[in-house]
Scaffold this active site. Structure first.
Site, short mmCIF file in Angstrom:
data_model
loop_
_atom_site.label_atom_id
_atom_site.label_comp_id
_atom_site.label_asym_id
_atom_site.label_seq_id
_atom_site.Cartn_x
_atom_site.Cartn_y
_atom_site.Cartn_z
N ASP A 13 24.90 -22.58 -19.33
CA ASP A 13 23.53 -22.10 -19.68
C ASP A 13 23.48 -21.81 -21.30
O ASP A 13 22.70 -21.18 -21.81
CB ASP A 13 23.27 -20.78 -19.07
CG ASP A 13 23.61 -20.68 -17.42
OD1 ASP A 13 23.34 -21.55 -16.74
OD2 ASP A 13 24.18 -19.86 -17.14
N LYS A 16 21.94 -27.16 -22.53
CA LYS A 16 22.63 -28.44 -22.93
C LYS A 16 21.41 -29.25 -22.58
O LYS A 16 21.46 -30.17 -22.86
CB LYS A 16 23.93 -28.44 -22.08
CG LYS A 16 24.76 -27.71 -22.51
CD LYS A 16 26.18 -28.20 -21.83
CE LYS A 16 26.41 -27.66 -20.48
NZ LYS A 16 25.87 -26.46 -20.07
N LYS A 18 18.25 -29.12 -22.52
CA LYS A 18 17.24 -29.20 -23.60
C LYS A 18 17.87 -30.51 -24.60
O LYS A 18 17.08 -31.25 -25.18
CB LYS A 18 16.81 -28.02 -24.44
CG LYS A 18 15.94 -28.32 -25.79
CD LYS A 18 15.60 -27.16 -26.61
CE LYS A 18 15.22 -27.71 -28.13
NZ LYS A 18 14.45 -26.68 -28.89
N ALA A 39 24.53 -26.54 -11.37
CA ALA A 39 24.10 -26.71 -12.59
C ALA A 39 22.52 -26.55 -12.39
O ALA A 39 22.00 -27.07 -11.50
CB ALA A 39 24.42 -28.35 -13.24
N GLY A 40 21.89 -26.08 -13.49
CA GLY A 40 20.70 -25.91 -13.61
C GLY A 40 20.25 -26.12 -14.89
O GLY A 40 20.38 -25.39 -16.05
N HIS A 41 19.82 -27.51 -15.18
CA HIS A 41 19.23 -28.09 -16.50
C HIS A 41 17.82 -27.78 -16.77
O HIS A 41 17.06 -28.31 -16.00
CB HIS A 41 19.86 -29.36 -17.01
CG HIS A 41 21.08 -29.49 -16.83
ND1 HIS A 41 21.98 -30.72 -16.70
CD2 HIS A 41 22.22 -28.58 -17.10
CE1 HIS A 41 23.22 -30.58 -16.96
NE2 HIS A 41 23.54 -29.26 -16.89
N GLN A 222 27.86 -26.86 -16.56
CA GLN A 222 28.70 -25.76 -16.99
C GLN A 222 29.24 -25.65 -18.25
O GLN A 222 28.74 -26.48 -19.23
CB GLN A 222 29.76 -25.56 -16.11
CG GLN A 222 29.07 -25.20 -14.78
CD GLN A 222 28.80 -26.64 -13.76
OE1 GLN A 222 29.70 -27.46 -13.82
NE2 GLN A 222 27.83 -26.58 -13.05
N THR A 297 19.04 -20.44 -13.51
CA THR A 297 18.07 -21.71 -12.97
C THR A 297 18.49 -21.87 -11.65
O THR A 297 17.46 -22.32 -10.97
CB THR A 297 18.51 -22.79 -13.85
OG1 THR A 297 18.58 -22.45 -15.17
CG2 THR A 297 17.38 -23.87 -13.70
N GLY A 300 18.48 -17.90 -9.73
CA GLY A 300 17.72 -16.76 -10.29
C GLY A 300 18.38 -15.24 -10.55
O GLY A 300 17.56 -14.31 -10.79
N ARG A 301 19.74 -15.42 -10.57
CA ARG A 301 20.54 -14.12 -10.85
C ARG A 301 20.15 -13.47 -12.18
O ARG A 301 20.41 -14.53 -12.92
CB ARG A 301 22.03 -14.09 -10.45
CG ARG A 301 22.18 -14.32 -8.89
CD ARG A 301 23.96 -14.47 -9.12
NE ARG A 301 24.30 -15.80 -9.41
CZ ARG A 301 25.50 -16.04 -9.33
NH1 ARG A 301 26.64 -15.26 -8.87
NH2 ARG A 301 25.83 -17.41 -9.56
P1 IMP Z 1 30.62 -22.53 -8.42
O1 IMP Z 1 30.55 -23.67 -9.52
O2 IMP Z 1 29.22 -22.27 -7.80
O3 IMP Z 1 31.74 -22.55 -7.61
O4 IMP Z 1 30.43 -21.16 -9.26
C1 IMP Z 1 31.98 -20.79 -9.96
C2 IMP Z 1 31.40 -19.98 -11.34
O5 IMP Z 1 30.80 -20.70 -12.02
C3 IMP Z 1 30.49 -18.72 -11.01
O6 IMP Z 1 30.69 -17.73 -11.74
C4 IMP Z 1 29.28 -19.43 -11.34
O7 IMP Z 1 28.15 -18.23 -11.68
C5 IMP Z 1 29.44 -20.13 -12.29
N1 IMP Z 1 28.55 -21.33 -12.52
C6 IMP Z 1 28.60 -22.36 -11.96
N2 IMP Z 1 27.75 -23.59 -12.30
C7 IMP Z 1 26.99 -22.74 -13.48
C8 IMP Z 1 26.10 -23.03 -14.48
O8 IMP Z 1 25.56 -24.23 -14.54
N3 IMP Z 1 25.78 -22.21 -15.48
C9 IMP Z 1 26.36 -21.27 -15.42
N4 IMP Z 1 27.33 -20.47 -14.61
C10 IMP Z 1 27.84 -21.53 -13.65
#
Ligand code: IMP
Length: 428
Positions: A13, A16, A18, A39-41, A222, A297, A300-301
């Site tokens: 987060d 990246k 942008k 991922a959420g870009h 990530q 993204t 929503g947490r």
């Molecule tokens: P997973 O990748 O869904 O298995 O999650 C494993 C850990 O990585 C958790 O703590 C997630 O919140 C974190 N995580 C996974 N993808 C992202 C991301 O794109 N941004 C931030 N944290 C992430």
């Protein structure tokens, strides 16, 4: 500069998306090399927000975009993104690796069940089936994109995999769920037909592009601290998020990487569990979360936020050999005084400046801060972007300079808002 990796230096987060979008303007193609729809870009162009989970961020420039073999592909989400982009008038020039693995709905179910079993050791995953899909890949049970295109192989492989998952769900987790093998097979075949025109040998195409002198951006998902090997195990993700992951996840040699750009948020944030030494559980933290819109993204947490921690950033610089840093969300810190930067940890009677491998030691680490004067709340960022670095408030320049002095890597881009244009590019 043909092969450029963009990597997150913290817990993901870092914005990246942008930065990839910004740099994609001068690139020929963008390839994702790790992770999946976890991922959420986010990319904001002319007031319109685009969110991607799988499709690389450079897609808005009409560039060739690739999903490398290191990515795990969720069919439902990919087709959804393609449909949404189509509605917006984008026809992505998408290429998907025949070696990428497929995420099934039973992987998502298993993700939740694993988290439940782990209790306090759970990572707080995105429940996108990432861990179970990579586990199946490593155990050689996985289904690859190429398998979707061959009915016989797909049937044979799914036969074994679905039986295995059925036993795990019922007998290990005690869940009363019946998987429908026929339906899973039909859905997988349908997806195979829908994407068949995009499937290719991504490694071959990327190597060819580099041979021709094209510029390829390897877009990391990530961040370094979530890496399966070098992150805060077990509180990370299941893929190689570091720059080295680009070679594995796209099928290129380390010799083909020319530049590594590390993206760092002006403070710290993370979603999920695990220790976070500079976490702010007070009104300053709440303010940063609200101003910085620190909500996941993908899920929503609310993200946990804290002061900038340079210990993980320096660790990332070492692991990734970062040439240049990009600092994002500097504007979010406006009006906070003083500002704090963590430069080392106090761990019992020891002072350390790197990341310990064991969680119990890391839990005991207390940040050692350096304090800096903040800048005023009402900054005219539009004027500053026009004026460039020199127009920044003196305290903001001092903030940048102190970071550079500590990490010994130049900051070459400063992002002060979500829009493409809200960016200061420095000649470094
Ligand atoms: P997973 O990748 O869904 O298995 O999650 C494993 C850990 O990585 C958790 O703590 C997630 O919140 C974190 N995580 C996974 N993808 C992202 C991301 O794109 N941004 C931030 N944290 C992430």
């Amino acid at each position: 500069m043909p092969g450029i990796v963009i990597v997150g230096t913290q817990w993901g987060d870092e914005a990246k998306g942008k930065i990839t979008d910004l740099l994609a303007k001068d690139a020929d193609c963008i390839v994702r090399y790790n992770g999946g729809a976890n991922a959420g870009h986010t990319v904001v162009v002319e007031g319109k927000t685009y969110k991607f989970h799988l499709i690389p961020s450079g897609v808005l420039h009409g560039k060739r975009v690739y999903l490398g073999n290191g990515v795990v592909v969720d069919p439902e989400i990919l087709l959804d993104e393609l449909e949404n982009l189509g509605r917006e008038g984008f026809q992505p020039d998408l290429h998907i690796s025949d070696r990428a693995h497929v995420v099934f709905s039973f992987h998502k179910l298993e993700d939740g069940l694993q988290e439940r079993l782990k209790g306090s050791l759970r990572a707080g995953t995105t429940k996108r089936g990432i861990g179970p899909t990579y586990s199946d890949k490593a155990a050689r049970f996985g289904i690859r994109i190429a398998d979707l295109l061959d009915e016989e192989t797909l049937k044979a492989k799914l036969d074994v995999l679905v039986d295995l998952k059925q036993k795990i769900i019922n007998q290990v987790y005690g869940e009363d769920v019946k998987l429908d093998k026929k339906e899973i097979l039909e859905e997988a075949s349908r997806f195979g037909r829908a994407v068949s025109n995009y499937v290719c040998d991504v490694s071959a195409e990327i190597n060819e592009a580099l041979d021709k002198g094209e510029t390829v951006i390897f877009e990391g998902a990530q961040g370094t601290l979530l890496d399966i090997d070098h992150g805060l195990y077990p509180y990370g993700t299941s893929s190689s998020t570091i720059a080295g992951g680009a070679c594995i996840g796209a099928g290129v040699s380390p010799k083909r990487i020319d530049e590594i750009i590390g993206v760092m948020k002006a403070y710290t944030s993370r979603v999920g569990t695990g220790p976070l030494p500079t976490e702010l559980k007070n009104s300053i933290g709440e303010r940063i979360r609200e101003v910085g819109k620190e909500y996941g993204t993908t899920t929503g947490r609310p993200r946990r936020v804290g002061w900038l921690d340079l210990v993980p950033v320096k660790y990332s610089i070492r692991l990734n050999s970062i040439d240049k840093l990009v600092i994002t969300k500097l504007d979010v810190l406006s009006g906070l005084n003083p500002l704090k930067i963590c430069i080392k940890y106090r761990c019992g009677n020891k002072i350390i400046d790197t990341m310990p491998a064991d969680i119990r030691t890391f839990e005991k680490c207390e940040p050692i801060y350096e304090e800096l004067e903040g800048w005023e709340a009402n900054v005219n960022w539009e004027r500053i972007v026009k004026g460039g670095y020199e127009a920044l408030p003196e305290q903001a320049k001092e903030y940048i300079q102190r970071i550079e002095e500590h990490v010994k890597v130049p900051i070459s881009i400063i992002s002060v808002g979500p829009e493409r244009r809200e960016t200061i590019i420095l000649d470094k």
